[in-house]
Design an enzyme around this catalytic site. Structure first.
Site, PDB file in Angstrom:
ATOM      1  N   SER A   1     -12.491  -4.011   2.764  1.00 37.21           N
ATOM      2  CA  SER A   1     -12.526  -3.391   4.029  1.00 37.21           C
ATOM      3  C   SER A   1     -14.109  -3.016   4.370  1.00 37.21           C
ATOM      4  O   SER A   1     -14.618  -2.437   3.488  1.00 37.21           O
ATOM      5  CB  SER A   1     -11.810  -1.861   3.660  1.00 37.21           C
ATOM      6  OG  SER A   1     -10.513  -2.197   3.853  1.00 37.21           O
TER       7      SER A   1
ATOM      8  N   LYS B   1      -4.499   6.622   9.988  1.00 35.07           N
ATOM      9  CA  LYS B   1      -5.687   7.134   9.652  1.00 35.07           C
ATOM     10  C   LYS B   1      -6.395   7.527  10.838  1.00 35.07           C
ATOM     11  O   LYS B   1      -7.421   6.996  11.332  1.00 35.07           O
ATOM     12  CB  LYS B   1      -6.371   6.062   8.984  1.00 35.07           C
ATOM     13  CG  LYS B   1      -6.227   5.595   7.718  1.00 35.07           C
ATOM     14  CD  LYS B   1      -7.261   4.707   6.786  1.00 35.07           C
ATOM     15  CE  LYS B   1      -6.666   4.086   5.578  1.00 35.07           C
ATOM     16  NZ  LYS B   1      -7.570   3.304   4.868  1.00 35.07           N
TER      17      LYS B   1
ATOM     18  N   ARG C   1       0.883  -1.309  -0.102  1.00 37.32           N
ATOM     19  CA  ARG C   1       0.010  -0.062  -0.084  1.00 37.32           C
ATOM     20  C   ARG C   1       0.838   1.517   0.045  1.00 37.32           C
ATOM     21  O   ARG C   1       1.541   1.529   0.883  1.00 37.32           O
ATOM     22  CB  ARG C   1      -0.959  -0.011   1.188  1.00 37.32           C
ATOM     23  CG  ARG C   1      -2.027   1.237   1.230  1.00 37.32           C
ATOM     24  CD  ARG C   1      -2.875   1.106   2.685  1.00 37.32           C
ATOM     25  NE  ARG C   1      -3.657   1.850   2.648  1.00 37.32           N
ATOM     26  CZ  ARG C   1      -3.728   3.125   2.923  1.00 37.32           C
ATOM     27  NH1 ARG C   1      -2.376   3.749   3.450  1.00 37.32           N
ATOM     28  NH2 ARG C   1      -4.452   4.150   3.112  1.00 37.32           N
TER      29      ARG C   1
END
Length: 236
Positions: free
Chosen positions: A123, A153, A47
């Site tokens: 997700s 996040k 990612r």
């Protein structure tokens, strides 16, 4: 054959699920990942959203080679074309990548093109109904989070341990917990029923001297937590 392939896929979504941090340069990250593989990481998600397409292709191909050499699996975040290009073991999508109305069609088409052994994760944030739909559509695992306050996040929706318990009762597919997971709070997610813990900072954070040290020790501490979890032991 399909049931056997499904079972084989699910055996890979167990234990520590490392996710690449987005900030180091490629050389530093490669060294960090090699240390993580040497320490026992067998599932990695690539990612790197802020990097150029060319750098992502370079990195993902290199890290996929490293994963395979270590007997690990590489899953690419969001980008199916990149996963196909590097020969990754799967793809992970969020709701922005695969809307609910097209989820079943997209998963079916991907499985048809890549084969049943290709891993697809979704997700689901704090949304049980989304997880239910994802599994019905053919997803191999679902991820809930953020379980705890996450430095990666900070504005992510929060998911409760009760949601993990509910999902574990309802679904046979592996349940992944993500968000703010450290060696100090990981046991509570495992106890709630999480089959796998997706971790970024909890593995790859800098130490007090602003250096990338301690990766091996962190991975081994996570591994010890799963070694004490006997839910997936084979019956004698």
């Amino acid at each position: 054959m399909e049931a056997a392939a499904k079972s084989n896929v699910e055996t890979h979504i167990r234990g520590l699920y490392a996710i690449t941090p987005d900030w180091p340069d490629s050389g530093t990250l490669e060294a960090m990942l090699q240390e993580a593989f040497n320490a026992g990481v067998r599932l990695l998600q690539y990612r790197r959203k802020t990097k150029s397409d060319s750098l992502q292709r370079f990195e993902a191909e290199r890290y996929c080679q490293m994963a395979k050499a270590a007997g690990a699996r590489l899953i690419v975040n969001d980008d199916l074309a990149l996963a196909q290009f590097v020969g990754a073991h799967g793809v992970h999508w969020g709701r922005e990548d695969v809307p609910l109305v097209t989820m079943a069609e997209k998963i079916r088409a991907t499985k048809l093109a890549q084969g049943d052994a290709f891993i697809i994760g979704i997700s689901c944030y704090d949304d049980f109904l989304l997880a239910e739909a994802a599994i019905a559509a053919g997803a191999d695992y679902v991820a809930f989070g953020s379980m705890f306050a996450s430095p990666t996040k900070p504005n992510a929706s929060s998911a409760s341990l009760d949601l993990i318990r509910r999902a574990k009762r309802a679904f046979e597919a592996p349940i992944v917990a993500i968000g703010g997971i450290t060696v100090d709070n990981a046991a509570s997610a495992i106890d709630a029923g999480a089959d796998s813990l997706a971790v970024i900072s909890g593995i790859f954070a800098k130490d007090s001297n602003d250096e990338f040290k301690g990766i091996t020790a962190r991975v081994k501490r996570f591994s010890t937590l799963f070694e004490n979890d006997h839910r997936h032991d084979s019956p004698i």
